[in-house]
Enzyme design. Structure first.
Site, mmCIF file in Angstrom:
data_model
loop_
_atom_site.group_PDB
_atom_site.id
_atom_site.type_symbol
_atom_site.label_atom_id
_atom_site.label_comp_id
_atom_site.label_asym_id
_atom_site.label_seq_id
_atom_site.Cartn_x
_atom_site.Cartn_y
_atom_site.Cartn_z
ATOM 1 N N ASP A 1 -7.741 -10.942 -12.013
ATOM 2 C CA ASP A 1 -7.815 -11.604 -10.713
ATOM 3 C C ASP A 1 -8.813 -10.884 -9.820
ATOM 4 O O ASP A 1 -9.057 -9.681 -9.973
ATOM 5 C CB ASP A 1 -6.437 -11.665 -10.052
ATOM 6 C CG ASP A 1 -5.838 -10.293 -9.783
ATOM 7 O OD1 ASP A 1 -5.813 -9.459 -10.717
ATOM 8 O OD2 ASP A 1 -5.403 -10.043 -8.638
ATOM 9 N N GLU B 1 -3.208 -8.179 -9.409
ATOM 10 C CA GLU B 1 -3.413 -6.828 -8.868
ATOM 11 C C GLU B 1 -3.864 -6.862 -7.414
ATOM 12 O O GLU B 1 -3.506 -5.991 -6.629
ATOM 13 C CB GLU B 1 -4.450 -6.081 -9.723
ATOM 14 C CG GLU B 1 -4.519 -4.586 -9.468
ATOM 15 C CD GLU B 1 -5.532 -4.165 -8.417
ATOM 16 O OE1 GLU B 1 -5.607 -2.966 -8.123
ATOM 17 O OE2 GLU B 1 -6.261 -5.040 -7.882
#
Length: 471
Positions: free
Chosen positions: A90, A153
């Site tokens: 991500d 994250e």
């Protein structure tokens, strides 16, 4: 085993490494909560990036696993012990002002430009190729090596929380998600939400704050801010003062007028929240200007707290929560999300605080509450991910130190950071690259990029690290 020229092995695979890195970066993997489903918990783009890596691993003969679409892993080797390499697919929102499209992965001046080039998709591909090299050389390993692929994250870390509920914890490992040489200490990270207690009073001023909006993520310095006002008297005086303000501060901004409505906007410079001074917080500037206008009571409370207690103070001195230790340096504070809507009685602030290893976060919380209450704010959320610290004499650090010094010829100084990496998910985990000393940190900024030369060097270092830790 004879000496292996790790850099030479990467050079043999250079073209495919670059091509695969570009393809990977061209996937827009920003969190999209509107697309959340059991198969795409963080959005379709993030799921596509996860599947891209897992399919590549399967095609190359690795053992792969998709853990409920929250995370996955790619594994090689055998043995009881497990070495973990913690990565994430991500990325933060792209922001504005890019030279090229943020997900074009354009190559220019020896660099690949894309959101995620440094944080963390470029380094993730470097780690993948490192493991691929170890496998293709058929090197004997006594431990298993697992690339653990996270998907959340940049937000709430739900991915690793879910992953480690179902999968084993590595004995030791590293995250290629920060700086070289070695980051052995990471600050605690606090995500705090403050809410204004609206009193429901009628406008008591010629200038009423209707809306205020800035920022998208707590861990980013906002690069844009906008506000709408109802002005019953003195419109021209306000617009003149606004022009003077942005000129004096050397920032960009503008306004439009529609009857009694005035719309203001300011542009800032995005940066990672671990060092807010690398950016220009547009929300701070807009609130600072608005505070000079004599707003209605609720509006004045909202921008007053920002201006007097938060703005232009990245060390928390105004709030009296400033702290310093020798391991991780200063406490830092960033207001990343501002939302105000008078009609809906909404006035919130999303604040990100990075706490040094030895800081008492409870004391900081109490002091913040005390200051907030005096401006009519409540602390609605105060979540802290504890600081992380691995002893300098640990086997992991000694091994990585040796590898870095062998490959670069430079001394492997131990560093601490304000950022949070997946390394803190491990009892014995450190952040290890990919940013080399002397390079500008462009993570979370416009025109984020990775030098192709550095991508190759990092891959070579990671390949040796995998072998040395697992042989």
């Amino acid at each position: 085993m004879g000496n292996i020229n790790w850099l030479e092995e990467v050079e043999k695979r250079k073209d495919s490494l670059i091509k695969d890195t570009q393809e990977f970066l061209q996937i827009n993997s920003v969190l999209n909560e509107e697309e959340a489903s059991p198969e795409t918990p963080f959005g379709k783009g993030i799921e596509e990036a996860l599947q891209y890596l897992l399919h590549k691993g399967e095609a190359d003969g690795f053992l792969t696993k998709n853990v409920d679409h929250y995370a996955g892993h790619i594994e090689h080797g055998q043995g009881e012990e497990l070495v973990g390499i913690l990565c994430h697919v991500d990325v933060v929102p792209e922001g504005d002002g890019w030279t090229d499209e943020p997900f074009s992965a354009t190559i220019r001046d020896g660099k690949i430009f894309a959101r995620g080039a440094m944080d963390d998709k470029g380094p993730t591909m470097a780690a993948y190729y490192a493991l691929k090299i170890v496998k293709e050389l058929d090197l004997p390993l006594s431990k298993r090596v697992r690339i653990i692929i996270g998907t959340d994250e940049e937000s709430n870390w739900q991915c690793v929380e879910h992953y480690f509920k179902h999968e084993e914890m590595p004995t030791m490992g590293f995250a290629p998600d920060a700086d070289f040489p070695i980051i052995y200490a990471e600050k605690g990270i606090g995500d705090i939400q403050l809410g204004l207690d609206f009193k429901g009073e009628k406008p008591s001023s010629n200038v009423t704050l209707l809306t205020f909006e800035s920022g998208r993520r707590l861990n980013m310095v906002p690069d844009h801010a906008k506000a709408s006002l109802e002005v019953t008297e003195g419109m021209d005086k306000i617009t003149h003062a606004f022009n003077e303000y942005i000129s004096e501060k050397g920032i960009e901004g503008g306004y439009t007028k529609e009857g009694n409505a005035l719309y203001l906007n300011i542009k800032g410079v995005s940066a990672h929240a671990m060092e807010p001074d690398n950016g220009t917080n547009a929300g701070y500037h807009l609130a600072d200007f608005l505070y000079s206008l004599g707003l209605d009571a609720s509006g004045a409370s909202y921008v007053g707290f920002i201006s007097e207690k938060l703005a232009f103070d990245s060390r928390g001195k105004k709030l009296k929560i400033n702290f310093h230790d020798e391991i991780t340096d200063d406490l830092t504070i960033n207001t990343g999300v501002f939302r105000y809507d008078r009609a809906a009685s909404v006035g919130t602030l999303g604040v990100n605080i990075r706490f040094p290893v030895t800081c008492d976060t409870k004391e900081s919380e109490e002091q913040l509450r005390k200051e907030a209450v005096s401006y009519g704010f409540d602390v609605n959320k105060f979540n802290v991910s504890p600081a992380h610290h691995v002893p300098q004499d640990h086997e992991l650090i000694q091994t990585l130190r040796k590898i870095y010094e062998e490959q670069t010829g430079d001394k492997a100084e131990l560093l601490s950071i304000g950022g949070g990496t997946y390394a803190r998910s491990l009892e014995a985990g450190v952040a290890f690259g990919p940013l080399f000393p002397g390079r500008e940190d462009v993570a979370h900024q416009k025109d984020e990029h990775i030098f192709i030369e550095d991508l190759i060097k990092a891959t070579a270092i990671y390949a040796q690290a995998i072998y040395e830790l697992a042989k």
